[in-house]
Scaffold this motif. Structure first.
Motif, PDB file in Angstrom:
ATOM      1  N   ALA A 161     -40.448 -20.794  11.194  1.00 59.25           N
ATOM      2  CA  ALA A 161     -39.042 -21.113  11.453  1.00 59.25           C
ATOM      3  C   ALA A 161     -38.123 -19.916  11.279  1.00 59.25           C
ATOM      4  O   ALA A 161     -37.123 -19.796  11.976  1.00 59.25           O
ATOM      5  N   SER A 162     -38.463 -19.045  10.387  1.00 62.55           N
ATOM      6  CA  SER A 162     -37.581 -17.892  10.154  1.00 62.55           C
ATOM      7  C   SER A 162     -37.958 -16.661  10.979  1.00 62.55           C
ATOM      8  O   SER A 162     -37.279 -15.651  10.915  1.00 62.55           O
ATOM      9  N   GLU A 163     -39.042 -16.741  11.736  1.00 62.14           N
ATOM     10  CA  GLU A 163     -39.436 -15.609  12.553  1.00 62.14           C
ATOM     11  C   GLU A 163     -38.417 -15.371  13.651  1.00 62.14           C
ATOM     12  O   GLU A 163     -37.843 -16.302  14.211  1.00 62.14           O
ATOM     13  N   ARG A 164     -38.166 -14.157  13.981  1.00 56.61           N
ATOM     14  CA  ARG A 164     -37.270 -13.821  15.078  1.00 56.61           C
ATOM     15  C   ARG A 164     -38.120 -13.479  16.288  1.00 56.61           C
ATOM     16  O   ARG A 164     -39.221 -12.933  16.165  1.00 56.61           O
ATOM     17  N   PRO A 165     -37.648 -13.785  17.470  1.00 54.58           N
ATOM     18  CA  PRO A 165     -38.422 -13.469  18.685  1.00 54.58           C
ATOM     19  C   PRO A 165     -38.507 -11.972  18.907  1.00 54.58           C
ATOM     20  O   PRO A 165     -37.636 -11.213  18.472  1.00 54.58           O
ATOM     21  N   ALA A 166     -39.549 -11.559  19.594  1.00 52.95           N
ATOM     22  CA  ALA A 166     -39.693 -10.143  19.968  1.00 52.95           C
ATOM     23  C   ALA A 166     -38.614  -9.814  20.995  1.00 52.95           C
ATOM     24  O   ALA A 166     -38.308 -10.623  21.856  1.00 52.95           O
ATOM     25  N   PRO A 167     -38.032  -8.614  20.920  1.00 54.26           N
ATOM     26  CA  PRO A 167     -36.981  -8.252  21.894  1.00 54.26           C
ATOM     27  C   PRO A 167     -37.514  -8.118  23.296  1.00 54.26           C
ATOM     28  O   PRO A 167     -38.616  -7.912  23.575  1.00 54.26           O
ATOM     29  N   LYS A 177     -30.184 -22.229  27.936  1.00 48.24           N
ATOM     30  CA  LYS A 177     -30.043 -23.637  28.314  1.00 48.24           C
ATOM     31  C   LYS A 177     -29.625 -24.475  27.107  1.00 48.24           C
ATOM     32  O   LYS A 177     -28.766 -25.349  27.211  1.00 48.24           O
ATOM     33  N   ALA A 178     -30.243 -24.193  25.972  1.00 51.00           N
ATOM     34  CA  ALA A 178     -29.924 -24.942  24.759  1.00 51.00           C
ATOM     35  C   ALA A 178     -28.475 -24.712  24.335  1.00 51.00           C
ATOM     36  O   ALA A 178     -27.818 -25.642  23.861  1.00 51.00           O
ATOM     37  N   ASP A 179     -27.963 -23.501  24.520  1.00 50.72           N
ATOM     38  CA  ASP A 179     -26.565 -23.232  24.170  1.00 50.72           C
ATOM     39  C   ASP A 179     -25.640 -24.199  24.906  1.00 50.72           C
ATOM     40  O   ASP A 179     -24.729 -24.780  24.319  1.00 50.72           O
ATOM     41  N   GLY A 180     -25.896 -24.400  26.201  1.00 42.80           N
ATOM     42  CA  GLY A 180     -25.070 -25.330  26.979  1.00 42.80           C
ATOM     43  C   GLY A 180     -25.263 -26.776  26.554  1.00 42.80           C
ATOM     44  O   GLY A 180     -24.287 -27.536  26.430  1.00 42.80           O
ATOM     45  N   ASN A 192     -48.692 -25.270  18.017  1.00 36.91           N
ATOM     46  CA  ASN A 192     -49.901 -24.457  17.896  1.00 36.91           C
ATOM     47  C   ASN A 192     -50.227 -23.737  19.194  1.00 36.91           C
ATOM     48  O   ASN A 192     -51.388 -23.523  19.526  1.00 36.91           O
ATOM     49  N   SER A 193     -49.205 -23.362  19.931  1.00 40.63           N
ATOM     50  CA  SER A 193     -49.395 -22.681  21.208  1.00 40.63           C
ATOM     51  C   SER A 193     -48.282 -21.672  21.410  1.00 40.63           C
ATOM     52  O   SER A 193     -47.353 -21.574  20.612  1.00 40.63           O
ATOM     53  N   ASP A 194     -48.345 -20.959  22.517  1.00 41.09           N
ATOM     54  CA  ASP A 194     -47.289 -19.983  22.801  1.00 41.09           C
ATOM     55  C   ASP A 194     -45.955 -20.660  23.146  1.00 41.09           C
ATOM     56  O   ASP A 194     -44.910 -20.029  23.111  1.00 41.09           O
ATOM     57  N   TRP A 195     -45.975 -21.957  23.457  1.00 41.09           N
ATOM     58  CA  TRP A 195     -44.733 -22.680  23.730  1.00 41.09           C
ATOM     59  C   TRP A 195     -43.814 -22.647  22.509  1.00 41.09           C
ATOM     60  O   TRP A 195     -42.607 -22.547  22.626  1.00 41.09           O
ATOM     61  N   TRP A 196     -44.371 -22.697  21.310  1.00 45.33           N
ATOM     62  CA  TRP A 196     -43.546 -22.713  20.097  1.00 45.33           C
ATOM     63  C   TRP A 196     -42.638 -21.483  20.026  1.00 45.33           C
ATOM     64  O   TRP A 196     -41.463 -21.591  19.678  1.00 45.33           O
ATOM     65  N   GLY A 197     -43.152 -20.316  20.352  1.00 48.23           N
ATOM     66  CA  GLY A 197     -42.351 -19.087  20.308  1.00 48.23           C
ATOM     67  C   GLY A 197     -41.153 -19.139  21.226  1.00 48.23           C
ATOM     68  O   GLY A 197     -40.119 -18.523  20.957  1.00 48.23           O
ATOM     69  N   ARG A 198     -41.276 -19.890  22.307  1.00 50.44           N
ATOM     70  CA  ARG A 198     -40.168 -20.044  23.261  1.00 50.44           C
ATOM     71  C   ARG A 198     -39.307 -21.248  22.911  1.00 50.44           C
ATOM     72  O   ARG A 198     -38.082 -21.192  22.941  1.00 50.44           O
ATOM     73  N   GLY A 237     -42.095 -23.327  31.841  1.00 51.65           N
ATOM     74  CA  GLY A 237     -42.091 -21.918  32.219  1.00 51.65           C
ATOM     75  C   GLY A 237     -40.946 -21.111  31.634  1.00 51.65           C
ATOM     76  O   GLY A 237     -40.858 -19.912  31.857  1.00 51.65           O
ATOM     77  N   ASP A 238     -40.067 -21.768  30.860  1.00 52.79           N
ATOM     78  CA  ASP A 238     -38.924 -21.053  30.294  1.00 52.79           C
ATOM     79  C   ASP A 238     -39.355 -20.012  29.270  1.00 52.79           C
ATOM     80  O   ASP A 238     -40.264 -20.244  28.474  1.00 52.79           O
ATOM     81  N   SER A 239     -38.674 -18.867  29.285  1.00 57.16           N
ATOM     82  CA  SER A 239     -38.856 -17.849  28.252  1.00 57.16           C
ATOM     83  C   SER A 239     -37.997 -18.241  27.048  1.00 57.16           C
ATOM     84  O   SER A 239     -37.181 -19.172  27.136  1.00 57.16           O
ATOM     85  N   TYR A 240     -38.157 -17.514  25.963  1.00 57.55           N
ATOM     86  CA  TYR A 240     -37.305 -17.771  24.797  1.00 57.55           C
ATOM     87  C   TYR A 240     -35.836 -17.657  25.196  1.00 57.55           C
ATOM     88  O   TYR A 240     -35.023 -18.511  24.837  1.00 57.55           O
TER      89      TYR A 240
END
Length: 151
Positions: free
Chosen positions: A145-151, A70-73, A97-103, A61-64
């Protein structure tokens, strides 16, 4: 008789020349790996899950932004506690191949922002030892890999 001796010497020379490489002591391959300090950030359920691979500390359920935070820590801990400069993250067809990749790629973005190298390790739920669909995950990870997340 001289002719037989010269053929014998030639034959002995050729045999020695052919066997010499087999009898020499080989120096093993070498590489400067002393600067490579990697850690595997795995899914606690097993990287062969049938579904998204979700490394320990993250949730489906985590957002990007929460994955990134969490990853920073976690990445900082890998660096400070283990001296790591490389992280291996699991991927599979379901994850990329799902919305999980974007996060999920927030974990890779975090590692990169900490100056770490990122290795994506490919896993499949089907444990038959055969890669069933590697093209889709490779295409997805390299193109996104180079895509940036939507704000």
């Amino acid at each position: 008789m001289n002719r037989l001796r010269s053929h014998g010497r030639l034959r002995a020379f050729l045999i020695a020349a052919l066997l010499a490489p087999l009898l020499t002591v080989s120096h093993g391959a070498s590489a400067a790996t002393n600067s490579f300090r990697g850690v595997n950030w795995a899914d606690s359920r097993d990287n062969y899950v049938d579904g998204w691979v979700i490394p320990t500390g993250l949730t489906a359920g985590d957002s990007y932004d929460s994955v990134r935070s969490k990853a920073d820590g976690i990445i900082s801990g890998f660096q400070q506690q283990l001296g790591a400069n490389t992280v291996r993250l699991p991927i599979n067809p379901q994850s990329v191949n799902s919305d999980w990749w974007g996060r999920y790629k927030g974990a890779a973005d975090s590692a990169l922002s900490h100056g770490m190298k990122v290795i994506f390790g490919y896993w499949e739920a089907n444990k038959d030892g055969k890669v069933d669909d590697m093209n889709a995950p490779v295409t997805t990870t390299t193109s996104r890999a180079s895509e940036r997340p939507a704000p």
